[in-house]
Design an enzyme around this catalytic site. Structure first.
Site, PDB file in Angstrom:
ATOM      1  N   HIS A  50       0.826  -1.209   0.000  1.00  0.00           N
ATOM      2  CA  HIS A  50       0.000   0.000   0.000  1.00  0.00           C
ATOM      3  C   HIS A  50       0.861   1.259   0.000  1.00  0.00           C
ATOM      4  O   HIS A  50       0.526   2.258  -0.666  1.00  0.00           O
ATOM      5  CB  HIS A  50      -0.924  -0.021   1.220  1.00  0.00           C
ATOM      6  CG  HIS A  50      -1.796   1.174   1.334  1.00  0.00           C
ATOM      7  ND1 HIS A  50      -1.719   2.051   2.405  1.00  0.00           N
ATOM      8  CD2 HIS A  50      -2.765   1.669   0.520  1.00  0.00           C
ATOM      9  CE1 HIS A  50      -2.603   3.016   2.235  1.00  0.00           C
ATOM     10  NE2 HIS A  50      -3.248   2.812   1.111  1.00  0.00           N
ATOM     11  N   GLU A  57       1.895   1.882  -3.449  1.00  0.00           N
ATOM     12  CA  GLU A  57       0.791   2.460  -4.207  1.00  0.00           C
ATOM     13  C   GLU A  57       0.802   3.987  -4.097  1.00  0.00           C
ATOM     14  O   GLU A  57       0.624   4.704  -5.089  1.00  0.00           O
ATOM     15  CB  GLU A  57      -0.541   1.906  -3.711  1.00  0.00           C
ATOM     16  CG  GLU A  57      -1.764   2.533  -4.357  1.00  0.00           C
ATOM     17  CD  GLU A  57      -2.973   2.533  -3.437  1.00  0.00           C
ATOM     18  OE1 GLU A  57      -3.617   3.603  -3.296  1.00  0.00           O
ATOM     19  OE2 GLU A  57      -3.287   1.480  -2.858  1.00  0.00           O
ATOM     20  N   HIS A  58       1.036   4.496  -2.888  1.00  0.00           N
ATOM     21  CA  HIS A  58       1.117   5.950  -2.695  1.00  0.00           C
ATOM     22  C   HIS A  58       2.317   6.542  -3.439  1.00  0.00           C
ATOM     23  O   HIS A  58       2.208   7.601  -4.069  1.00  0.00           O
ATOM     24  CB  HIS A  58       1.232   6.273  -1.208  1.00  0.00           C
ATOM     25  CG  HIS A  58      -0.073   6.259  -0.483  1.00  0.00           C
ATOM     26  ND1 HIS A  58      -0.582   7.362   0.154  1.00  0.00           N
ATOM     27  CD2 HIS A  58      -0.980   5.265  -0.279  1.00  0.00           C
ATOM     28  CE1 HIS A  58      -1.748   7.069   0.724  1.00  0.00           C
ATOM     29  NE2 HIS A  58      -2.006   5.782   0.462  1.00  0.00           N
ATOM     30  N   GLU A  93      -3.628   7.715   7.577  1.00  0.00           N
ATOM     31  CA  GLU A  93      -4.746   6.951   7.027  1.00  0.00           C
ATOM     32  C   GLU A  93      -5.092   5.787   7.940  1.00  0.00           C
ATOM     33  O   GLU A  93      -6.264   5.513   8.200  1.00  0.00           O
ATOM     34  CB  GLU A  93      -4.380   6.446   5.632  1.00  0.00           C
ATOM     35  CG  GLU A  93      -5.492   5.694   4.925  1.00  0.00           C
ATOM     36  CD  GLU A  93      -5.082   5.232   3.543  1.00  0.00           C
ATOM     37  OE1 GLU A  93      -5.666   4.237   3.052  1.00  0.00           O
ATOM     38  OE2 GLU A  93      -4.178   5.854   2.939  1.00  0.00           O
TER      39      GLU A  93
END
Length: 452
Positions: free
Chosen positions: A80, A83-84, A160
């Site tokens: 993840h 992904e950022h 997040e």
């Protein structure tokens, strides 16, 4: 954005597509639902086109066959985090400019990470497809984030996690529940990562993951919308074709040992305003053993759910103890997942009463099976949902992406209505008796602090 009903339709289609290749069904060909075109570039990139010429727009997606369950030990959250970082710069697109360029051209873009895949997409006018393909291909091959951008982006990911998990009793409970369900398999760890491991991630960790897994021969390009097969092939060869294939490791994961004892957990939190019960059972997916149960389990989930389903009738209607109740089944995954229930009690009713009522519904199902009327209605609902996915560029592309990254084929997706139609009451009963075995269950209570 798609409507809530479309997301529900997509979930049902994805579930059934995920089991399409597992039932051993054969018979005469039927008309295709999506009628896709598919081809593979010389470097191994799989390409799928779902044509839709009703409007001059396209939905462009690149899916990688890697997700959080493929992360190295001790580096949960790196899939993840990467992904950022995919938005943090390539030779021709400065950090943060990717989404701004898409927006300036009238489109929208985003990305997502799951346990089994990672995806990136843009929805844009058809005459801007060349632009987004160029930018997406460049970050497949030449991602180059700077340290000064990577460090604050990790703080964004940590925030997040704080907002979605740490600040949510339900999020924390779901995380603990999954960890109890899977003792060995990485499905038991959160996609966003455990906090202590996530905080230690570095740019070097993310780039190692990128160089290991992000290659054209480990990716699928899916385009839905107003473009012809010849034009898409030309653009794919132009932008993705020059990227060399790389050696990609096999997806070898620790497998879950046989579950021999029921597991229970209780979590209390002062922020909880509505207690809830969660129950799940290990269940075969399309890639696991006893996969012949997968299609019947998908139909059973529909029989249990909805305003006319068994859970609503038995737990919510009249003097039932629950205010809401639902079931889920995770058929589409590389490894076995779960069939589960989520229930919230009415005010003044105890979770023990809710659990006893659920046990009664399961016991009756195992003793008597389902009725012909229930089976007929469930099949009709599941097959009718096809219309909603076919009418959405996002829904069609998403369906194929999830299916293909889970080891299925285009033909498997097209076959699902036939497999649903072939399901029998006897198959549903056999599947239920296999899955709803108490030693294979996990039951969790989420309670306010004062009820501990």
């Amino acid at each position: 954005m798609p409507t809530r009903r479309l997301f529900a339709a997509l979930a049902l289609l994805v579930t059934l597509a995920g089991v399409a290749a597992t039932a051993g069904w054969s018979g005469p060909a039927r008309a295709q639902i999506f009628n896709p075109t598919q081809f593979t570039l010389a470097n191994g990139l799989q390409v799928v086109l779902i044509e839709d010429h009703r409007a001059p727009i396209v939905h462009h997606m690149v899916w990688y066959r890697v997700g959080a369950a493929d992360e190295p030990p001790g580096r949960s959250g790196v899939a993840h985090y990467l992904e950022h970082l995919m938005f943090k710069g390539t030779p021709s697109v400065p950090p943060g400019e990717f989404s701004r360029i898409v927006a300036r051209e009238g489109g929208r873009d985003n990305a997502f990470t799951s346990s089994d895949y990672t995806g990136y997409y843009q929805s844009i006018a058809r005459d801007r497809l060349d632009l987004v393909m160029r930018m997406e291909a460049e970050r497949m091959a030449y991602l180059n984030p700077r340290q000064e951008d990577a460090v604050p982006e990790l703080q964004v990911v940590l925030q997040e996690r704080m907002s979605r998990t740490e600040n949510s009793p339900g999020g924390l409970f779901a995380e603990q529940f999954d960890a109890a369900q899977f003792l060995a398999h990485p499905y038991g760890r959160p996609i966003i990562g455990w906090p202590q491991e996530l905080a230690r991630l570095t740019l070097a960790d993310a780039m190692e993951f990128y160089r290991t897994h992000y290659a054209p021969n480990n990716a699928i390009l899916i385009v839905a919308g107003d473009v012809s097969p010849d034009e898409l092939r030309r653009l794919a060869e132009k932008h993705y074709g020059p990227i060399p294939r790389r050696s990609v490791p096999l997806r070898q994961r620790p497998q879950e040992p046989p579950q021999l004892a029921a597991r229970r957990l209780t979590m209390t939190d002062a922020r909880v305003s509505q207690p809830s019960l969660r129950r799940s059972y290990l269940a075969p997916s399309r890639n696991s053993s006893l996969k012949e149960h997968a299609v019947p389990l998908a139909v059973l989930a529909e029989i249990l759910n909805g305003p006319t389903g068994r859970l609503y009738k038995g737990l919510v209607m009249g003097d039932g103890p629950a205010v809401s109740a639902g079931a889920w089944y995770e058929a589409l995954s590389l490894d076995q997942r779960s069939f589960g229930f989520g229930i919230a009690p009415k005010s003044g009713r105890k979770l023990e009463e809710v659990e006893a009522a659920l046990d009664g519904i399961i016991a009756k199902l195992l003793a008597e099976g389902v009725t012909e009327d229930e089976l007929r209605v469930a099949k009709s609902v599941l097959q009718a949902e096809t219309i909603f996915a076919r009418d959405s560029l996002f829904g069609a592309a998403q369906l194929f992406g999830v299916a293909l990254t889970s080891g299925l084929t285009v033909e498997d997706v097209e076959a699902w209505p036939r497999l649903v139609e072939a399901v029998t009451r006897e198959q549903i009963l056999a599947a239920a008796r296999h899955v709803f075995d108490p030693p294979r269950s996990v039951t969790g209570y989420l309670l306010p602090k004062e009820q501990s």
